[in-house]
Design a protein around this motif. Structure first.
Motif, PDB file in Angstrom:
ATOM      1  N   GLU A 171      26.246 -42.367  57.861  1.00  0.00           N
ATOM      2  CA  GLU A 171      25.172 -41.943  58.646  1.00  0.00           C
ATOM      3  C   GLU A 171      26.233 -40.714  60.165  1.00  0.00           C
ATOM      4  O   GLU A 171      25.826 -40.882  60.733  1.00  0.00           O
ATOM      5  N   GLU A 172      27.936 -41.598  60.095  1.00  0.00           N
ATOM      6  CA  GLU A 172      28.692 -40.425  60.613  1.00  0.00           C
ATOM      7  C   GLU A 172      28.465 -38.855  60.073  1.00  0.00           C
ATOM      8  O   GLU A 172      28.000 -38.697  61.046  1.00  0.00           O
ATOM      9  N   LEU A 173      27.574 -38.359  58.741  1.00  0.00           N
ATOM     10  CA  LEU A 173      27.696 -36.656  58.466  1.00  0.00           C
ATOM     11  C   LEU A 173      26.669 -36.733  59.104  1.00  0.00           C
ATOM     12  O   LEU A 173      26.540 -35.665  59.759  1.00  0.00           O
ATOM     13  N   ALA A 174      25.024 -37.671  59.317  1.00  0.00           N
ATOM     14  CA  ALA A 174      24.341 -37.166  59.377  1.00  0.00           C
ATOM     15  C   ALA A 174      23.806 -37.361  61.312  1.00  0.00           C
ATOM     16  O   ALA A 174      23.374 -36.104  61.776  1.00  0.00           O
ATOM     17  N   ILE A 175      25.134 -37.801  61.745  1.00  0.00           N
ATOM     18  CA  ILE A 175      24.560 -37.273  63.040  1.00  0.00           C
ATOM     19  C   ILE A 175      25.167 -36.193  63.410  1.00  0.00           C
ATOM     20  O   ILE A 175      25.245 -35.236  64.352  1.00  0.00           O
ATOM     21  N   MET A 176      26.793 -36.123  62.931  1.00  0.00           N
ATOM     22  CA  MET A 176      27.188 -34.610  63.013  1.00  0.00           C
ATOM     23  C   MET A 176      26.354 -33.147  62.371  1.00  0.00           C
ATOM     24  O   MET A 176      26.678 -31.534  63.277  1.00  0.00           O
ATOM     25  N   THR A 177      25.724 -33.545  61.302  1.00  0.00           N
ATOM     26  CA  THR A 177      25.179 -32.921  60.896  1.00  0.00           C
ATOM     27  C   THR A 177      23.814 -32.543  61.148  1.00  0.00           C
ATOM     28  O   THR A 177      23.559 -30.940  61.742  1.00  0.00           O
ATOM     29  N   ASP A 178      23.184 -32.946  62.614  1.00  0.00           N
ATOM     30  CA  ASP A 178      22.188 -33.046  63.825  1.00  0.00           C
ATOM     31  C   ASP A 178      23.192 -31.840  64.517  1.00  0.00           C
ATOM     32  O   ASP A 178      22.240 -31.054  65.035  1.00  0.00           O
ATOM     33  N   ALA A 179      24.230 -32.946  65.239  1.00  0.00           N
ATOM     34  CA  ALA A 179      24.510 -32.174  65.916  1.00  0.00           C
ATOM     35  C   ALA A 179      25.000 -30.430  65.953  1.00  0.00           C
ATOM     36  O   ALA A 179      24.620 -29.656  66.393  1.00  0.00           O
ATOM     37  N   TYR A 180      25.491 -30.644  64.311  1.00  0.00           N
ATOM     38  CA  TYR A 180      25.354 -28.607  64.456  1.00  0.00           C
ATOM     39  C   TYR A 180      24.568 -28.009  64.097  1.00  0.00           C
ATOM     40  O   TYR A 180      24.565 -27.007  64.777  1.00  0.00           O
ATOM     41  N   HIS A 181      24.102 -28.665  63.720  1.00  0.00           N
ATOM     42  CA  HIS A 181      22.291 -28.305  63.134  1.00  0.00           C
ATOM     43  C   HIS A 181      21.705 -27.354  65.136  1.00  0.00           C
ATOM     44  O   HIS A 181      21.057 -26.437  65.157  1.00  0.00           O
ATOM     45  N   LEU A 182      21.431 -28.559  66.009  1.00  0.00           N
ATOM     46  CA  LEU A 182      20.982 -27.840  66.917  1.00  0.00           C
ATOM     47  C   LEU A 182      22.598 -26.963  67.864  1.00  0.00           C
ATOM     48  O   LEU A 182      21.873 -26.613  68.597  1.00  0.00           O
ATOM     49  N   ARG A 183      23.558 -26.716  67.483  1.00  0.00           N
ATOM     50  CA  ARG A 183      24.437 -25.699  68.072  1.00  0.00           C
ATOM     51  C   ARG A 183      23.801 -24.795  67.953  1.00  0.00           C
ATOM     52  O   ARG A 183      24.520 -23.554  67.922  1.00  0.00           O
ATOM     53  N   ALA A 184      23.556 -24.296  66.197  1.00  0.00           N
ATOM     54  CA  ALA A 184      23.709 -23.106  65.321  1.00  0.00           C
ATOM     55  C   ALA A 184      21.714 -23.524  64.706  1.00  0.00           C
ATOM     56  O   ALA A 184      21.553 -23.510  63.132  1.00  0.00           O
ATOM     57  N   PRO A 185      20.732 -23.548  65.548  1.00  0.00           N
ATOM     58  CA  PRO A 185      19.620 -23.542  65.192  1.00  0.00           C
ATOM     59  C   PRO A 185      18.786 -22.640  64.244  1.00  0.00           C
ATOM     60  O   PRO A 185      19.754 -21.261  64.272  1.00  0.00           O
ATOM     61  N   ILE A 190      26.559 -25.124  55.993  1.00  0.00           N
ATOM     62  CA  ILE A 190      27.010 -25.200  58.247  1.00  0.00           C
ATOM     63  C   ILE A 190      28.648 -24.141  56.940  1.00  0.00           C
ATOM     64  O   ILE A 190      28.400 -24.167  55.953  1.00  0.00           O
ATOM     65  N   HIS A 191      28.630 -23.093  58.030  1.00  0.00           N
ATOM     66  CA  HIS A 191      28.807 -22.086  57.944  1.00  0.00           C
ATOM     67  C   HIS A 191      30.710 -22.082  57.753  1.00  0.00           C
ATOM     68  O   HIS A 191      30.591 -23.481  57.702  1.00  0.00           O
ATOM     69  N   VAL A 192      31.358 -21.255  56.280  1.00  0.00           N
ATOM     70  CA  VAL A 192      32.545 -21.434  55.724  1.00  0.00           C
ATOM     71  C   VAL A 192      33.382 -21.714  57.119  1.00  0.00           C
ATOM     72  O   VAL A 192      34.522 -22.268  56.834  1.00  0.00           O
ATOM     73  N   SER A 193      33.477 -20.755  57.684  1.00  0.00           N
ATOM     74  CA  SER A 193      34.607 -20.982  58.956  1.00  0.00           C
ATOM     75  C   SER A 193      33.917 -22.469  59.649  1.00  0.00           C
ATOM     76  O   SER A 193      35.385 -22.732  60.264  1.00  0.00           O
ATOM     77  N   ALA A 194      33.282 -23.285  59.989  1.00  0.00           N
ATOM     78  CA  ALA A 194      33.831 -24.374  60.186  1.00  0.00           C
ATOM     79  C   ALA A 194      33.313 -25.958  59.247  1.00  0.00           C
ATOM     80  O   ALA A 194      33.333 -26.308  60.215  1.00  0.00           O
ATOM     81  N   TRP A 195      34.194 -24.922  58.027  1.00  0.00           N
ATOM     82  CA  TRP A 195      34.425 -26.692  57.617  1.00  0.00           C
ATOM     83  C   TRP A 195      35.519 -27.926  57.756  1.00  0.00           C
ATOM     84  O   TRP A 195      35.393 -28.806  58.016  1.00  0.00           O
ATOM     85  N   GLY A 196      36.573 -25.815  58.357  1.00  0.00           N
ATOM     86  CA  GLY A 196      38.173 -27.015  58.647  1.00  0.00           C
ATOM     87  C   GLY A 196      37.596 -28.532  59.992  1.00  0.00           C
ATOM     88  O   GLY A 196      37.782 -29.048  59.406  1.00  0.00           O
ATOM     89  N   SER A 197      37.073 -27.664  60.565  1.00  0.00           N
ATOM     90  CA  SER A 197      37.168 -28.532  61.558  1.00  0.00           C
ATOM     91  C   SER A 197      35.762 -29.803  61.987  1.00  0.00           C
ATOM     92  O   SER A 197      35.518 -30.162  62.401  1.00  0.00           O
ATOM     93  N   PHE A 198      34.649 -29.431  61.321  1.00  0.00           N
ATOM     94  CA  PHE A 198      33.571 -30.255  60.593  1.00  0.00           C
ATOM     95  C   PHE A 198      34.568 -30.977  59.561  1.00  0.00           C
ATOM     96  O   PHE A 198      34.578 -32.677  60.172  1.00  0.00           O
ATOM     97  N   LEU A 199      35.027 -31.118  58.865  1.00  0.00           N
ATOM     98  CA  LEU A 199      35.842 -31.732  58.107  1.00  0.00           C
ATOM     99  C   LEU A 199      37.027 -32.997  58.774  1.00  0.00           C
ATOM    100  O   LEU A 199      37.099 -33.808  58.586  1.00  0.00           O
ATOM    101  N   GLY A 200      37.852 -32.212  60.121  1.00  0.00           N
ATOM    102  CA  GLY A 200      38.988 -32.603  60.111  1.00  0.00           C
ATOM    103  C   GLY A 200      38.277 -33.949  61.669  1.00  0.00           C
ATOM    104  O   GLY A 200      38.436 -34.710  61.770  1.00  0.00           O
ATOM    105  N   GLN A 201      36.605 -33.721  62.265  1.00  0.00           N
ATOM    106  CA  GLN A 201      35.846 -33.915  63.128  1.00  0.00           C
ATOM    107  C   GLN A 201      35.424 -35.698  62.426  1.00  0.00           C
ATOM    108  O   GLN A 201      35.381 -36.469  62.936  1.00  0.00           O
ATOM    109  N   LEU A 202      34.820 -36.050  61.493  1.00  0.00           N
ATOM    110  CA  LEU A 202      34.204 -36.877  60.717  1.00  0.00           C
ATOM    111  C   LEU A 202      36.011 -37.159  59.945  1.00  0.00           C
ATOM    112  O   LEU A 202      35.806 -38.247  60.058  1.00  0.00           O
ATOM    113  N   LEU A 203      36.950 -37.259  60.098  1.00  0.00           N
ATOM    114  CA  LEU A 203      37.904 -37.137  59.954  1.00  0.00           C
ATOM    115  C   LEU A 203      38.210 -38.757  60.579  1.00  0.00           C
ATOM    116  O   LEU A 203      38.491 -39.951  60.561  1.00  0.00           O
TER     117      LEU A 203
END
Length: 267
Positions: A171-185, A190-203
């Motif tokens: 569920e957290e992944l779904a929320i974060m994925t939706d938020a990312y796509h709203l910022r990158a329509p 998910i772009h490779v450059s955002a993988w690190g910050s995305f996983l960090g936020q998920l953690l």
């Protein structure tokens, strides 16, 4: 609906399957667990060339799928990601084992082909049996059966929490994925450059959520062990199911039923 939401829906569907009403669902969880473990052990014990002896083992899961009202196609659909990996285990056997073991008419069949088919069938049968157990038994009942069989409490708790709260992480992944796509329509994935910050936020979000969940568990009286939901008592039909299953497994493994049936039909 994104991929994470679809995964959540599939998890919910598995829980719905486990609480249906059927003769298999009504059996005690410990009986089904022991029968499944015995089935898997017997399946993997067949020799790599014993394809004909392994084939009758298909009857047990197919019969139980019919009795439980769960189509076999549902199993294959749910395991569609794992099945190709299992089927690929023995793909290279024909390249290394080229000795001809039998002939089908004028066509020679090598030991590599037979061992490949045997490995594939073993994998499929083990997956079918495991899925049948999870699809006809609530996971709380499985963990409760493990504890009654004196399985280590720490591992049982880990299994239960992993299954119960994998949906929370999803569920957290779904929320974060939706938020990312709203910022990158319009961006696919998910772009490779955002993988690190995305996983960090998920953690970080997962750790915060875990603390909240643990606090709620303590408020509800959790003290290093769970009080599992009441399970069905071990009745006569559970013992009969377990005994018949073990008897069938032993007969197929040691009596070579396929050869006996072949000799009977040849006569």
């Amino acid at each position: 609906m994104n991929k994470m939401e679809k995964a959540l829906a599939e998890l919910g569907h598995m829980d719905e399957l486990a609480v249906q009403a059927s003769p298999v669902h009504d059996l005690n969880g410990a009986a089904k667990l022991l029968a499944t473990v015995a089935y898997i052990l017997i399946v993997v014990s067949f020799g790599k060339y014993d394809l004909s002896g392994l084939v009758p083992m298909v009857l047990w899961p197919v019969l139980l799928y019919q009795l439980s009202g769960i189509p076999v196609s549902t199993c294959f659909y749910k395991l569609r990601i794992v099945l190709p990996l299992v089927m690929a285990v023995g793909l290279f056997n024909p390249l290394f084992d080229r000795e001809i073991l039998l002939h089908l008419g004028s066509v020679g069949v090598s030991g590599g082909v037979i061992s490949m088919l045997t490995l594939m069938l073993k994998g499929v049968l083990c997956l079918m049996a495991s899925f049948l157990l999870v699809a006809t038994t609530p996971f709380d009942s499985i963990c409760g059966a493990l504890r009654r069989m004196h399985f280590p409490g720490m591992l049982t708790t880990l299994l239960l929490l992993t299954y119960r709260y994998v949906g929370v992480i999803t569920e957290e992944l779904a929320i974060m994925t939706d938020a990312y796509h709203l910022r990158a329509p319009g961006q696919k994935g998910i772009h490779v450059s955002a993988w690190g910050s995305f996983l960090g936020q998920l953690l970080l979000r997962s750790m915060d959520r875990a603390q909240e969940l643990y606090a709620s568990m303590l408020l509800r009286g959790y003290h290093d062990h769970f009080h599992y939901a009441p399970s069905r008592p071990f009745r006569g039909k559970d013992a009969l199911y377990l005994a018949l299953s073990l008897l069938f497994f032993a007969a197929v493994r040691f009596l070579q039923i396929s050869e006996l049936l072949g000799a009977l039909f040849v006569r």
